[in-house]
Design an enzyme around this catalytic site. Structure first.
Site, PDB file in Angstrom:
ATOM      1  N   ASP A  67       0.814  -1.212   0.000  1.00 46.52           N
ATOM      2  CA  ASP A  67       0.000   0.000   0.000  1.00 46.52           C
ATOM      3  C   ASP A  67       0.850   1.267   0.000  1.00 46.52           C
ATOM      4  O   ASP A  67       2.053   1.228   0.251  1.00 46.52           O
ATOM      5  CB  ASP A  67      -0.966   0.000   1.210  1.00 46.52           C
ATOM      6  CG  ASP A  67      -0.331  -0.565   2.480  1.00 46.52           C
ATOM      7  OD1 ASP A  67       0.903  -0.528   2.587  1.00 46.52           O
ATOM      8  OD2 ASP A  67      -1.068  -1.031   3.346  1.00 46.52           O
ATOM      9  N   ASN A 136      -7.826  -2.813  14.026  1.00 46.34           N
ATOM     10  CA  ASN A 136      -9.205  -3.049  13.564  1.00 46.34           C
ATOM     11  C   ASN A 136      -9.306  -4.274  12.654  1.00 46.34           C
ATOM     12  O   ASN A 136     -10.323  -4.494  12.013  1.00 46.34           O
ATOM     13  CB  ASN A 136      -9.750  -1.804  12.835  1.00 46.34           C
ATOM     14  CG  ASN A 136      -8.974  -1.478  11.564  1.00 46.34           C
ATOM     15  OD1 ASN A 136      -8.026  -2.179  11.202  1.00 46.34           O
ATOM     16  ND2 ASN A 136      -9.373  -0.423  10.879  1.00 46.34           N
ATOM     17  N   HIS A 138      -7.453  -4.839   9.915  1.00 45.19           N
ATOM     18  CA  HIS A 138      -7.133  -4.625   8.505  1.00 45.19           C
ATOM     19  C   HIS A 138      -5.840  -5.347   8.111  1.00 45.19           C
ATOM     20  O   HIS A 138      -4.971  -5.580   8.950  1.00 45.19           O
ATOM     21  CB  HIS A 138      -7.099  -3.137   8.127  1.00 45.19           C
ATOM     22  CG  HIS A 138      -5.908  -2.354   8.586  1.00 45.19           C
ATOM     23  ND1 HIS A 138      -5.955  -1.011   8.864  1.00 45.19           N
ATOM     24  CD2 HIS A 138      -4.604  -2.699   8.811  1.00 45.19           C
ATOM     25  CE1 HIS A 138      -4.761  -0.580   9.222  1.00 45.19           C
ATOM     26  NE2 HIS A 138      -3.920  -1.582   9.204  1.00 45.19           N
ATOM     27  N   GLU A 143      -9.693  -2.038   5.001  1.00 42.47           N
ATOM     28  CA  GLU A 143     -10.360  -1.720   6.250  1.00 42.47           C
ATOM     29  C   GLU A 143     -11.622  -2.585   6.404  1.00 42.47           C
ATOM     30  O   GLU A 143     -12.145  -3.109   5.404  1.00 42.47           O
ATOM     31  CB  GLU A 143     -10.760  -0.234   6.250  1.00 42.47           C
ATOM     32  CG  GLU A 143      -9.593   0.740   6.069  1.00 42.47           C
ATOM     33  CD  GLU A 143      -8.741   0.907   7.332  1.00 42.47           C
ATOM     34  OE1 GLU A 143      -8.492  -0.094   8.050  1.00 42.47           O
ATOM     35  OE2 GLU A 143      -8.307   2.041   7.595  1.00 42.47           O
TER      36      GLU A 143
HETATM   37  C1  F6R Z   1       1.334  -1.508   6.093  1.00 42.20           C
HETATM   38  C2  F6R Z   1       0.129  -2.307   6.176  1.00 42.20           C
HETATM   39  C3  F6R Z   1      -0.692  -2.326   7.418  1.00 42.20           C
HETATM   40  C4  F6R Z   1       0.118  -2.639   8.671  1.00 42.20           C
HETATM   41  C5  F6R Z   1      -0.777  -2.616   9.907  1.00 42.20           C
HETATM   42  C6  F6R Z   1       0.009  -2.861  11.179  1.00 42.20           C
HETATM   43  O1  F6R Z   1       1.946  -1.654   4.819  1.00 42.20           O
HETATM   44  O2  F6R Z   1      -0.196  -2.941   5.237  1.00 42.20           O
HETATM   45  O3  F6R Z   1      -1.711  -3.281   7.270  1.00 42.20           O
HETATM   46  O4  F6R Z   1       0.717  -3.891   8.538  1.00 42.20           O
HETATM   47  O5  F6R Z   1      -1.414  -1.385  10.001  1.00 42.20           O
HETATM   48  O6  F6R Z   1       0.889  -1.802  11.380  1.00 42.20           O
HETATM   49  P1  F6R Z   1       2.028  -1.883  12.489  1.00 42.20           P
HETATM   50  O7  F6R Z   1       2.928  -2.990  12.069  1.00 42.20           O
HETATM   51  O8  F6R Z   1       2.706  -0.545  12.425  1.00 42.20           O
HETATM   52  O9  F6R Z   1       1.346  -2.154  13.776  1.00 42.20           O
END
Ligand code: F6R
Length: 240
Positions: A67, A136, A138, A143
């Site tokens: 992303d 959440n 995701h 989301e």
């Molecule tokens: C980032 C991504 C997100 C993160 C998720 C967890 O490229 O795809 O899904 O993996 O938000 O983020 P952290 O690892 O910072 O807790």
């Protein structure tokens, strides 16, 4: 879905980096899907160490990141491209010609999404996709919603994601939109590795592993993947 609980993030990073490194040794042209955020950073450190010790070369791998925020240039230090350059690519021999990213250029987002999906297919699909999980539920920036997405798309970020990630934006407001690979893109990866650490992930981890498969917890879809391995520390696994 296989669940492996380890003592801490360091142990997880050793296990996950060796899976990736073994794959690259077996198949130097492996196609690797990467995530940003805190969860994979230790793993990236172990990969850099292995490269510096001459144990592996990443020069022929092709990479796809999950992303990117809308409206950020690659050179912007808040962009995910910059994050990957800083935390992995720029510290190894990854060939930037083989690095693929969804572009932050909003005017081109539909075209970018279509082309990204075509590029993944042309590369023969993703061999290993690394994931983190949002509080959440995701994965990527898929989301919670009413249906599972397929290909890459533009997403409005939820307040929960904005609350979790705003801390990384020091000099500007966090964008409210991002482009993300879809659930279909993630599920088509041959192998999926998800890393979750810390108590703040415990609830999402519980829903992903023990809950019903539902787009209201996007990570729960991994229950349907034939080769998804979930690496947890004790805190993130505490509700299982
Ligand atoms: C980032 C991504 C997100 C993160 C998720 C967890 O490229 O795809 O899904 O993996 O938000 O983020 P952290 O690892 O910072 O807790």
């Amino acid at each position: 879905m296989e669940v492996i609980v380890m003592d801490n993030a360091f142990e997880i990073s050793k296990a996950v980096s060796s899976i990736i490194i073994d794959e690259v040794k077996k198949n130097p042209k492996a196609v690797l899907g990467f995530a940003t955020g805190a969860s994979p950073v230790e793993t990236y450190k172990r990969m850099i160490e292995a490269y510096k010790d001459g144990k592996v070369s990443f020069k022929d791998v092709t990479t796809f990141n999950l992303d990117e925020y809308c409206g950020l240039e690659r050179e912007d230090e808040n962009s995910y491209f910059y994050f990957m350059k800083d935390n992995l690519f720029g510290k190894t021999d990854v060939d930037f010609e083989k690095v693929n990213f969804l572009s932050g250029d909003e005017a081109q987002s539909e075209k970018n999404c279509r082309e990204y999906e075509e590029k993944i297919a042309a590369a023969g699909g993703i061999d290993i996709q690394l994931l983190g999980i949002g509080t959440n539920g995701h994965i990527g920036f898929n989301e919670p919603s009413e249906s599972f997405s397929d290909g890459p798309f533009k997403v409005k970020l939820t307040q929960s994601t904005i609350d979790s990630n705003s801390k990384y934006f020091k000099d500007k407001k966090m964008p409210g939109y991002a482009l993300t690979m879809g659930i279909g893109d993630i599920m088509r990866a041959k192998k999926i590795i998800l890393i979750a650490t810390g108590e703040s992930k415990a609830n999402a981890v519980f829903k992903m592993v023990k809950g019903e498969v539902t787009p209201s917890c996007p990570a729960s879809v991994l229950q349907n993947h034939g080769d998804a391995v979930i690496y947890l520390d004790k805190e993130s696994a505490k509700l299982l």
